[in-house]
Scaffold this active site. Structure first.
Site, short mmCIF file in Angstrom:
data_model
loop_
_atom_site.label_atom_id
_atom_site.label_comp_id
_atom_site.label_asym_id
_atom_site.label_seq_id
_atom_site.Cartn_x
_atom_site.Cartn_y
_atom_site.Cartn_z
N ASN A 88 -10.86 4.38 1.29
CA ASN A 88 -9.85 4.24 0.24
C ASN A 88 -10.06 5.28 -0.86
O ASN A 88 -10.95 6.13 -0.75
CB ASN A 88 -9.93 2.83 -0.38
CG ASN A 88 -9.01 1.84 0.30
OD1 ASN A 88 -7.85 2.12 0.55
ND2 ASN A 88 -9.53 0.66 0.60
N ASP B 128 -10.27 0.38 -4.60
CA ASP B 128 -9.26 0.48 -3.56
C ASP B 128 -8.55 1.82 -3.73
O ASP B 128 -9.18 2.85 -3.80
CB ASP B 128 -8.31 -0.72 -3.63
CG ASP B 128 -7.61 -1.01 -2.31
OD1 ASP B 128 -7.22 -0.05 -1.62
OD2 ASP B 128 -7.46 -2.19 -1.96
N GLU C 80 0.85 -1.20 0.00
CA GLU C 80 0.00 0.00 0.00
C GLU C 80 0.89 1.25 0.00
O GLU C 80 2.11 1.17 0.10
CB GLU C 80 -0.92 0.02 1.23
CG GLU C 80 -2.28 -0.61 1.02
CD GLU C 80 -3.22 0.24 0.17
OE1 GLU C 80 -2.77 1.29 -0.34
OE2 GLU C 80 -4.38 -0.15 0.00
#
Length: 324
Positions: free
Chosen positions: A154, A223, A24
């Site tokens: 997100n 996401d 991430e």
């Protein structure tokens, strides 16, 4: 994995095999010519130098999801207990501000620097507990809460002019759009600026964000995301093996194929900001997943160069953050 009918620009290539359990927070450090990303669950900060392909990493003491550049030349880490300063030269980490440090349920999640030099960042439950997450903004040394009751916040990103902010609660499948004021905060419901006589608005006093792009019927879940210089969004679709490019009206116009089931976040980088770095994850996958798809590179870090696929398309530089 991909179910989209949009045009495929090509396949991203692997630059780091990892694997990351939960890759991430990708970003580009223009000063040093290197990409950075986090393995949240692996508790590690990674750095990849573009010119020579060298890689190094640093083990971290807690769950960390983003490393933002500071005007001092150091870094600001977004962690499960709050924001921390990292001495870039030596890697020493020291506390700066606590955020939900007394809440053992939550950790940090998505983060992105906005067009005003502010940092938006989110929290979520470590087991994705419904409604445990919140959305925050750091601006000029002050942290304010913008939204509560989210499950997996997100897709934090911003229009080139800084007047629109985007986010999703991944479990809903819908990307939302928020109107921002001249300082980059969400407007109040009455149309006034977020700060009035120096006082911030409460989350419940803000204008309601509007649905912008609906992926609730897609095989992938929205996401992480980033906006290019033309105002198009590049959205990682977890579970679909693709990063989609969405027009300013929220329509998917093309996509990049990623040879991993769970792409998590893209970020622009490279010396001309024509590359997309894409993180992926192995989180939640069974050991049999690799056996069933041995050629897949789950948890790897991918790179795609848009210079040939979409000439002229490039990202936006993100300014370093001033803490004081």
């Amino acid at each position: 994995m991909t179910s989209s009918s949009s045009h495929c620009l090509g396949a991203a290539r692997v630059i780091f095999d990892g694997p990351c359990e939960l890759g991430e927070g990708p970003s580009w450090d223009a000063l040093r010519g290197e990409y950075r990303w986090l393995d949240i669950l692996g508790k590690r900060l990674h750095r990849y130098r573009l010119d020579d392909g060298s890689h190094d990493s640093q083990a971290l003491d807690e769950l960390t999801s983003f490393a933002a550049p500071l005007t001092s030349g150091d870094d600001l880490l977004v962690t499960e207990s709050g924001l921390k300063e990292r001495d870039h030269a030596h890697g020493q980490i020291s506390p700066w501000r606590e955020v939900e440090a007394d809440n053992p349920v939550t950790r940090s999640n998505d983060a992105r620097i906005d067009r005003h030099g502010g940092l938006w960042f989110s929290t979520m439950g470590k087991a994705a507990e419904p409604g445990a997450g919140s959305l925050y903004r750091l601006y000029r040394g002050q942290i304010t809460c913008l939204k509560r009751g989210m499950s997996i916040p997100n897709a934090l990103c911003f229009s080139p002019d800084g007047r629109l902010g985007y986010f999703t609660d991944t479990v809903t499948g819908v990307v939302m759009r928020w109107s921002l004021d001249a300082q980059g905060f969400p407007l109040r419901a009455d149309g006034n600026s977020f700060l009035q006589e120096g006082e911030p608005a409460a989350p419940e006093a803000l204008i309601a964000p509007e649905p912008w792009a609906d992926f609730s019927g897609d095989v992938g879940n929205p996401d992480g995301a980033v906006i290019d210089a033309e105002g198009y969004m590049w959205l990682a679709l977890w579970g679909s093996g693709r990063v989609a490019r969405l027009s300013p009206t929220g329509e998917e116009v093309c996509h990049i194929s990623v040879n991993a089931e769970q792409p998590s976040c893209p970020a622009f980088g490279g010396h001309h900001l024509t590359q997309l770095l894409i993180t992926t994850a192995t989180e939640g996958q069974s050991p049999a997943a690799g056996e069933q798809a041995p050629s897949r590179r789950d948890g790897a870090i991918f790179l795609f160069d848009l210079a040939e696929a979409l000439p002229g398309v490039r990202g936006l530089s993100e300014p370093p953050i001033a803490l004081r």
